[in-house]
Scaffold this motif. Structure first.
Motif, short mmCIF file in Angstrom:
data_model
loop_
_atom_site.label_atom_id
_atom_site.label_comp_id
_atom_site.label_asym_id
_atom_site.label_seq_id
_atom_site.Cartn_x
_atom_site.Cartn_y
_atom_site.Cartn_z
N SER A 93 0.81 -1.22 0.00
CA SER A 93 0.00 0.00 0.00
C SER A 93 0.84 1.27 0.00
N LEU A 136 2.87 4.47 -1.08
CA LEU A 136 2.85 5.44 -2.17
C LEU A 136 4.21 6.11 -2.22
N LEU A 159 3.17 11.88 -7.47
CA LEU A 159 2.92 10.47 -7.19
C LEU A 159 3.36 9.66 -8.40
N GLU A 195 2.81 2.97 -6.75
CA GLU A 195 2.33 2.37 -5.50
C GLU A 195 2.76 0.91 -5.45
N ALA A 219 2.49 5.24 3.74
CA ALA A 219 1.56 4.11 3.69
C ALA A 219 0.65 4.21 4.92
#
Length: 361
Positions: free
Chosen positions: A246, A248, A255, A258, A277
């Motif tokens: 999870s 990132l 971003l 992931e 996360a």
């Protein structure tokens, strides 16, 4: 004969059957001048010649009377319903002009590369021939065009500049790159967008085989957002191992992926990497991407409230570890002095002192 260059807008026409009361109230106007056949302009649109009679909507209108070899005459007139309006213009001999009427007012006028002043402006002594002009106003799209001036003519250039607010353009060399605006894929280059909210935006442009371009653009002042990049081929790779499904991973606030392993081809430089996360401590640090190859980092994430802090550390390549060179050194004994010298010259880390056990293959 007078000349005019103007933008024509298509307006929706609404038809109301049996609802004449909803139509715009109208009034009449008559225009005369001491020069018959002079061109009549209403709100910068040519409507006829003097003597002229017509209908206008109730309200204030600009009236302009123009004839070659006479100085242009202009006024504003108020139109009232049921009350005829009369305009009488007296034109005086003139040598011809070029007039710029621009919305918004105050736009900078440039003719043939020379700044002439701010619109509205009337220029005289214009050389006969073809000319290029540019109109520029803050927070508006510039407009360029051309006109031809003949001796004694009166040229009117009327432009309504488009607001730059909400406009965004993206380009890349080579083209065909994916464009991400605030982490959302919005299209491929070349690309133009409208109705983009003013403010700070992050732009990511990616093309397979090329390094990712990261940009930040602030359009808070109402200006157009514009990103043009030259993509760099065979760029180095930045690899971040998080060990968390999870997690990132952000690079300079963008971003980029992931999961337990995130990689990005990106140009050489220094970047801020952040890993976060759910339920764990956020970690970020400045990382340096080399000119070529791959640089790897491993995130060690600890739960929130843990006495230990999450870390993001570089993973040294195998050839930079003294254990590797200890093994290689043992294996190069039989290949002569040259192999040993090469191995020695490439060792970036000193071997530890004291008794060390090394397991060889």
């Amino acid at each position: 004969m007078s000349l005019i260059r103007t933008i024509k807008h298509l307006l929706p026409i609404c038809l109301f059957v049996g609802s004449s009361a909803l139509a715009d109230p109208m009034g009449t106007i008559s225009v005369v001048s001491n020069v018959d056949g002079a061109n009549v302009y209403v709100d910068y649109v040519e409507v006829g010649v003097t003597p002229y009679e017509g209908e206008l909507t109730v309200g204030s209108h600009s009236i302009r009377i123009v004839a070659d070899n006479f100085t242009p005459w202009a006024t504003r007139v108020g139109i009232s319903e049921g009350v005829p309006s009369e305009v009488s213009a007296e034109l005086f001999s003139g040598s011809g002009t070029v007039e710029f009427m621009v919305t918004p007012t105050g736009a900078t006028v440039t003719v043939d590369g020379q700044a002439m002043g701010s619109a509205p402006i009337r220029l005289s002594d214009m050389p006969v021939g073809d000319h290029e002009f540019t109109l520029i106003a803050p927070q508006h799209e510039p407009v360029s065009g051309s006109f031809t001036y003949t001796d004694g003519a009166n040229v009117l250039i009327f432009e309504q500049l488009q607001s730059s607010q909400g406009l965004f353009s993206f380009g890349s060399n080579p083209s065909g790159a994916n464009v991400y605006l605030d982490s959302e894929l919005v299209g491929v280059t070349p690309l133009s967008l409208t109705e983009i909210e003013s403010g700070a935006h992050r732009v990511r442009i990616q093309l397979e085989g090329y390094g990712t371009a990261l940009r930040e653009v602030d359009t808070s002042d109402g200006t157009r957002g514009d990103v043009q990049v030259t993509m760099v081929a065979d760029s180095p790779e930045l690899l971040v191992k998080t060990g968390n499904d999870s997690a990132l991973v952000y690079v300079d606030g963008h971003l980029i992926g992931e999961g337990p392993k995130v990689s990005l081809d990106i140009a050489r430089g220094t970047y801020l990497v952040r890993v976060e996360a759910p339920g764990v401590q956020v970690v970020e640090r400045s990382v340096r991407v080399p000119r070529e190859g791959r640089v790897s980092y491993r995130a060690t994430l600890f739960q929130e409230g843990s006495p230990d802090s999450s870390t993001l550390e570089i993973i040294s390549p195998l050839t930079s570890r003294w254990t590797f060179w200890a093994a290689v050194g043992a294996g190069t004994v039989g290949v002569g002095v040259t192999g040993a010298v090469v191995a020695e010259s490439m060792k970036p880390e000193p071997a530890p002192t004291g008794d060390v056990e090394v397991l060889l293959p």
